[in-house]
Design a protein around this motif. Sequence first.
Motif, PDB file in Angstrom:
ATOM      1  N   VAL A   1       0.816  -1.213   0.000  1.00  0.00           N
ATOM      2  CA  VAL A   1       0.000   0.000   0.000  1.00  0.00           C
ATOM      3  C   VAL A   1       0.854   1.270   0.000  1.00  0.00           C
ATOM      4  O   VAL A   1       0.617   2.175  -0.815  1.00  0.00           O
ATOM      5  N   PRO A   2       1.858   1.398   0.866  1.00  0.00           N
ATOM      6  CA  PRO A   2       2.694   2.607   0.803  1.00  0.00           C
ATOM      7  C   PRO A   2       3.407   2.747  -0.534  1.00  0.00           C
ATOM      8  O   PRO A   2       3.550   3.864  -1.053  1.00  0.00           O
ATOM      9  N   ALA A   3       3.855   1.616  -1.095  1.00  0.00           N
ATOM     10  CA  ALA A   3       4.543   1.669  -2.389  1.00  0.00           C
ATOM     11  C   ALA A   3       3.606   2.191  -3.474  1.00  0.00           C
ATOM     12  O   ALA A   3       3.978   3.059  -4.274  1.00  0.00           O
ATOM     13  N   GLN A   4       2.370   1.694  -3.500  1.00  0.00           N
ATOM     14  CA  GLN A   4       1.411   2.144  -4.504  1.00  0.00           C
ATOM     15  C   GLN A   4       1.063   3.614  -4.320  1.00  0.00           C
ATOM     16  O   GLN A   4       0.911   4.350  -5.305  1.00  0.00           O
ATOM     17  N   PHE A   5       0.967   4.059  -3.085  1.00  0.00           N
ATOM     18  CA  PHE A   5       0.689   5.468  -2.810  1.00  0.00           C
ATOM     19  C   PHE A   5       1.797   6.351  -3.393  1.00  0.00           C
ATOM     20  O   PHE A   5       1.518   7.380  -4.035  1.00  0.00           O
ATOM     21  N   ILE A   6       3.031   5.943  -3.215  1.00  0.00           N
ATOM     22  CA  ILE A   6       4.173   6.702  -3.746  1.00  0.00           C
ATOM     23  C   ILE A   6       4.165   6.683  -5.270  1.00  0.00           C
ATOM     24  O   ILE A   6       4.408   7.705  -5.921  1.00  0.00           O
ATOM     25  N   PHE A   7       3.878   5.517  -5.858  1.00  0.00           N
ATOM     26  CA  PHE A   7       3.848   5.402  -7.317  1.00  0.00           C
ATOM     27  C   PHE A   7       2.811   6.354  -7.916  1.00  0.00           C
ATOM     28  O   PHE A   7       3.061   7.019  -8.927  1.00  0.00           O
ATOM     29  N   LEU A   8       1.633   6.428  -7.306  1.00  0.00           N
ATOM     30  CA  LEU A   8       0.570   7.285  -7.826  1.00  0.00           C
ATOM     31  C   LEU A   8       0.896   8.765  -7.656  1.00  0.00           C
ATOM     32  O   LEU A   8       0.610   9.582  -8.532  1.00  0.00           O
ATOM     33  N   LYS A   9       1.492   9.117  -6.526  1.00  0.00           N
ATOM     34  CA  LYS A   9       1.795  10.516  -6.248  1.00  0.00           C
ATOM     35  C   LYS A   9       2.935  11.042  -7.109  1.00  0.00           C
ATOM     36  O   LYS A   9       2.924  12.199  -7.539  1.00  0.00           O
ATOM     37  N   THR A  10       3.925  10.202  -7.357  1.00  0.00           N
ATOM     38  CA  THR A  10       5.114  10.640  -8.094  1.00  0.00           C
ATOM     39  C   THR A  10       5.024  10.365  -9.585  1.00  0.00           C
ATOM     40  O   THR A  10       5.749  10.979 -10.375  1.00  0.00           O
ATOM     41  N   GLY A  11       4.142   9.426  -9.966  1.00  0.00           N
ATOM     42  CA  GLY A  11       4.078   9.036 -11.373  1.00  0.00           C
ATOM     43  C   GLY A  11       5.226   8.163 -11.794  1.00  0.00           C
ATOM     44  O   GLY A  11       5.428   7.893 -12.982  1.00  0.00           O
ATOM     45  N   VAL A  12       5.995   7.690 -10.823  1.00  0.00           N
ATOM     46  CA  VAL A  12       7.149   6.825 -11.092  1.00  0.00           C
ATOM     47  C   VAL A  12       6.884   5.453 -10.485  1.00  0.00           C
ATOM     48  O   VAL A  12       6.419   5.353  -9.345  1.00  0.00           O
ATOM     49  N   GLY A  13       7.153   4.396 -11.248  1.00  0.00           N
ATOM     50  CA  GLY A  13       6.969   3.051 -10.723  1.00  0.00           C
ATOM     51  C   GLY A  13       5.756   2.363 -11.326  1.00  0.00           C
ATOM     52  O   GLY A  13       4.949   2.981 -12.021  1.00  0.00           O
ATOM     53  N   PRO A  14       5.617   1.079 -11.036  1.00  0.00           N
ATOM     54  CA  PRO A  14       4.542   0.269 -11.649  1.00  0.00           C
ATOM     55  C   PRO A  14       3.188   0.445 -10.963  1.00  0.00           C
ATOM     56  O   PRO A  14       2.679  -0.470 -10.300  1.00  0.00           O
ATOM     57  N   SER A  15       2.590   1.641 -11.106  1.00  0.00           N
ATOM     58  CA  SER A  15       1.321   1.906 -10.415  1.00  0.00           C
ATOM     59  C   SER A  15       0.183   1.024 -10.912  1.00  0.00           C
ATOM     60  O   SER A  15      -0.777   0.768 -10.187  1.00  0.00           O
TER      61      SER A  15
END
Length: 281
Positions: A21-35
């Motif tokens: 969950v924290p990883a997905q939150f970061i992905f969505l906020k930053t636009g970086v990573g496998p959201s």
Amino acid sequence: MAWLRFALTSTVFVLAIILLVPAQFIFLKTGVGPSAGTPMLFHRIVCRLLGFRIHVHGDMAKGRPLLLAANHTSWTDIVILGSLRKMAFIAKAEVAKWPLFGMLAKLQRTVFIEREKRGKTHHQASEIALRLAAGDAMVLFAEGTTSDGNRVLPFKTSLFGAAQVAIRDTDAETVTVQPVAVAYTRIHGMPMGRTHRPIVAWPGDVALGPSLIGLLKEGAVDVDVWFGEPVVIDAKSDRKALARTAEERVRAMVHTSLMGRDFLDTSESDAEPILKAAKNG
């Protein structure tokens, strides 16, 4: 043993939430990573914990924009479908307020709708249309509620209009609408039948907590997922006719699973009416 299984699976479930969950939150906020891929990984973990054995028939259409029109038996439909391909869901507005699961739905970029407020239908269809035009495969649980798992309820037609809005308001010339069926068939290897299908079915008057606990304790459920024959529509297509076609195809696929028959194993004479309904509406 059931309580031991519950203790082990619930522990892993909590760990998956803490890590993903924290990883997905970061992905969505930053636009970086496998959201888009993180929710699929989460759903796959949950499917393993719940003991689902998924049998897939067909494949998700490759054409975009893509609207998936599915039946709806339980909250587990989201977990099962979400574990198979990258997709987003259309859910009732109340889901956004659910403890934990509301947060998970938001992190998967779910579109929340208020079905009772007809005045908002166009706005909601426009929001779905924008997601379709952006390339997201959107899942519409077209019955508008959950069933008992033994039948398919009539499909609501209003949000099928999102497919036409996507054509009218974007550069899309056509939209692919694919019927999808989810059917729960066996538990611990034995045919589930009407008596035991409530173990999985969540018709709405049962609290989510007991449903989750029951499945964590039980496990070993077989489920069929059918990706039916897609329908390609354009600006002149009839929304109500589209909904009827999708409903008939989904009903035929669910019936096939619940009757214990597979298209590939059914004799030609028995298969003909089912195949005709599934492919031609």
